[in-house]
Motif scaffolding. Structure first.
Motif, mmCIF file in Angstrom:
data_model
loop_
_atom_site.group_PDB
_atom_site.id
_atom_site.type_symbol
_atom_site.label_atom_id
_atom_site.label_comp_id
_atom_site.label_asym_id
_atom_site.label_seq_id
_atom_site.Cartn_x
_atom_site.Cartn_y
_atom_site.Cartn_z
ATOM 1 N N GLY A 67 -15.365 42.139 -3.460
ATOM 2 C CA GLY A 67 -15.037 43.501 -3.930
ATOM 3 C C GLY A 67 -13.488 43.451 -4.335
ATOM 4 O O GLY A 67 -12.967 44.586 -4.791
ATOM 5 N N LEU A 68 -12.872 42.383 -3.847
ATOM 6 C CA LEU A 68 -11.331 42.765 -4.070
ATOM 7 C C LEU A 68 -10.914 42.919 -5.688
ATOM 8 O O LEU A 68 -11.232 42.116 -6.493
ATOM 9 N N GLY A 69 -10.229 44.132 -5.782
ATOM 10 C CA GLY A 69 -9.988 44.367 -7.032
ATOM 11 C C GLY A 69 -11.181 45.185 -7.992
ATOM 12 O O GLY A 69 -10.804 45.343 -9.246
ATOM 13 N N ARG A 70 -12.111 45.088 -7.360
ATOM 14 C CA ARG A 70 -13.306 45.424 -8.236
ATOM 15 C C ARG A 70 -14.006 46.839 -7.564
ATOM 16 O O ARG A 70 -14.283 47.578 -8.541
ATOM 17 N N SER A 71 -14.514 46.460 -6.249
ATOM 18 C CA SER A 71 -15.156 47.953 -5.617
ATOM 19 C C SER A 71 -14.580 48.066 -4.103
ATOM 20 O O SER A 71 -14.804 47.268 -3.562
ATOM 21 N N LEU A 72 -13.843 49.061 -4.114
ATOM 22 C CA LEU A 72 -13.248 49.453 -2.795
ATOM 23 C C LEU A 72 -14.623 49.683 -1.794
ATOM 24 O O LEU A 72 -14.529 49.549 -0.696
ATOM 25 N N LEU A 73 -15.601 50.301 -2.468
ATOM 26 C CA LEU A 73 -16.968 50.318 -1.532
ATOM 27 C C LEU A 73 -17.522 49.446 -0.853
ATOM 28 O O LEU A 73 -17.836 49.050 0.388
ATOM 29 N N VAL A 74 -17.474 48.058 -1.730
ATOM 30 C CA VAL A 74 -18.007 47.058 -1.296
ATOM 31 C C VAL A 74 -17.059 46.404 0.067
ATOM 32 O O VAL A 74 -17.417 45.843 0.966
ATOM 33 N N MET A 75 -15.754 46.326 -0.489
ATOM 34 C CA MET A 75 -14.661 45.740 0.567
ATOM 35 C C MET A 75 -14.821 47.008 1.944
ATOM 36 O O MET A 75 -14.892 46.158 2.970
ATOM 37 N N THR A 76 -15.078 48.197 1.885
ATOM 38 C CA THR A 76 -15.189 48.827 3.119
ATOM 39 C C THR A 76 -16.388 48.476 3.972
ATOM 40 O O THR A 76 -16.358 48.453 5.231
ATOM 41 N N LEU A 77 -17.564 48.463 3.167
ATOM 42 C CA LEU A 77 -18.623 48.091 4.114
ATOM 43 C C LEU A 77 -18.517 46.341 4.497
ATOM 44 O O LEU A 77 -19.015 46.203 5.495
ATOM 45 N N ALA A 78 -17.892 45.633 3.785
ATOM 46 C CA ALA A 78 -17.717 44.345 4.204
ATOM 47 C C ALA A 78 -16.771 44.275 5.453
ATOM 48 O O ALA A 78 -16.917 43.745 6.487
ATOM 49 N N ALA A 79 -15.846 45.059 5.588
ATOM 50 C CA ALA A 79 -14.836 45.020 6.544
ATOM 51 C C ALA A 79 -15.632 45.511 7.881
ATOM 52 O O ALA A 79 -15.393 45.379 9.114
ATOM 53 N N ALA A 80 -16.424 46.821 7.472
ATOM 54 C CA ALA A 80 -17.322 47.334 8.793
ATOM 55 C C ALA A 80 -18.234 46.118 9.282
ATOM 56 O O ALA A 80 -18.282 45.854 10.711
#
Length: 423
Positions: free
Chosen positions: A109-122
């Motif tokens: 998600g880095l540089g592509r999708s903040l949503l994917v990064m947020t879910l991954a961080a959760a």
């Protein structure tokens, strides 16, 4: 024969003292905990590098870190119940694997999708939260009771070393690899944490490993049962209240005020960096002390150590030389481990073995959970009343709340008084 009793006497005598650091099972557990600590402390630093490289915005960083905290808080209580219901080793395995799986998702998600990064961080936070009480309970299974204080000191030294080594190693690696690769490296650390620890042998009297086919209560009912177990121990409730107050007020106040004072009073950022480093160094020293120190009034000594954190906000109130601030942070670091190590050891000793993970999860849930609340309130309070009055209130709380907690029943010894051989 007159000589036959001799070997029997030799065998029944106390075995020679053996350091826990020579125990292979504990060393595997310690290494796994260290790997998880490095991964935990490296992630915010790596995400900060992503901001510097413009692959993630400042608002996005806040959202991702908030998601990790939310995942942690949501999973820590569930992890405690599961670690008491099933194998602690299995909970460590699956929770650490979940955290490992989050790393490639963050990189994707880095540089592509903040949503994917947020879910991954959760997901990363959930894995971290679920494994914490399981690691704590697994220590009690792997280590004999008379070596647990030394083991807990070694564990906390691993955590403190991680706070120093994690960002440092990450900064060095960042000169050679990109942020996405660093995130994958964090995933590898979580794989080590998942696979390296061995299976613990349940302590004497433990029923945690029982596989009796009795019907299971709901997760909520079992968590409430853990709360009931915690309420059986007045020293635990008092200690948890004192620890929560120091973290929510003391940690939060200094976390907000230290950068401001380093900039405005001393005109440099090095005071902040030196103070935080001094705190970690002091904590390492405190862990070394508690590995060997066995005070008779263990609880009172631990509460006195916790109260030492008050010197950190107190030093920031006064126009003192930077060396005084740094020294205050050393003292605060020493004090926090004078509390932490006996606190963990007493919890492993006094709490019913089959409820240990749930009670430990209460510790993490409140101490970690209220820290963001403190951070959210301290900054507006400083804006409304000024930094000095807020620091004064927080310093007073750090001194007075542990002193009040020490008056609770059974607080003097963190449970039952020591036996005649205690020293």
């Amino acid at each position: 024969m007159a000589t036959t009793p001799v070997p029997a006497t030799t065998e029944t005598g106390p075995p020679p003292a053996r350091s826990v650091l020579r125990d292979t099972a504990f060393l595997r557990l310690w290494a796994g905990t260290t790997a998880s600590g490095l991964a935990t402390w490296a992630l915010p630093f790596v995400l900060g590098l992503a901001v510097l490289h413009r692959e993630l915005g400042a608002a996005g960083l806040g959202l991702v870190l908030a998601a990790r905290t939310a995942g942690f808080l949501a999973a820590v209580a569930v992890g405690g119940v599961l670690a008491d219901r099933h194998s602690r080793r299995a909970v460590v395995l699956w929770s650490a694997l979940a955290a490992a799986a989050s790393a490639p998702l963050l990189a994707l998600g880095l540089g592509r999708s903040l949503l994917v990064m947020t879910l991954a961080a959760a997901l990363a936070g959930a894995g971290q939260g679920a494994c914490r009480p399981a690691f704590q309970a697994l220590t009690a299974e792997v280590v004999a009771a008379d070596h647990r204080q030394q083991a807990n000191a070694a564990m906390t030294m691993a955590v403190r070393t991680s706070t120093l080594a994690g960002p440092t190693l990450t900064a060095l690696l960042a000169a050679f690899v990109d942020v996405g690769t660093l995130l994958l490296g964090i995933g590898l650390l979580w794989l080590v944490a998942a696979l390296l620890p061995g299976r613990g042998a349940p302590a004497a009297g433990s029923v945690a490993g029982s596989t009796a086919p009795a019907p299971r209560a709901s997760l909520r009912a079992e968590f409430v049962d853990g709360i009931r177990e915690a309420r059986r121990h007045p020293w635990f409730l008092a200690g948890l209240g004192a620890l929560t107050a120091v973290i929510a007020l003391g940690y939060s106040a200094t976390g907000v005020a230290l950068p401001l004072i380093s900039r405005d009073r001393y005109g440099t950022g090095w005071v902040m960096a030196a103070a935080m480093t001094a705190y970690t160094v002091g904590a390492l020293g405190g862990a070394l002390v508690t590995a060997r120190r066995r005070p008779r009034s263990q609880g009172w000594s631990a509460f006195a150590g916790l109260a030492l954190y008050g010197f950190a906000p107190l030093s920031l109130m006064l126009p003192v030389h930077p060396a005084v601030v740094i020294a205050a942070y050393v003292v605060a670091g020493v004090g926090i481990e004078l509390f932490n190590v006996p606190w963990f050891t007493a919890t492993q000793r006094e709490v019913a073995p089959d409820k240990l993970a749930r009670v430990s999860s209460l510790d993490f849930l409140l101490s970690y959970g209220l820290a963001p609340v403190g951070l959210a309130l301290i900054a507006p309070a400083i804006g409304a009343f000024g930094v000095t009055p807020v620091l004064a209130v927080c310093a007073a709380a750090c001194f007075l709340v542990p002193a009040a907690a020490a008056l609770a029943p059974t607080a003097r010894h963190f449970g039952r008084p020591p036996g005649p051989r205690a020293h």
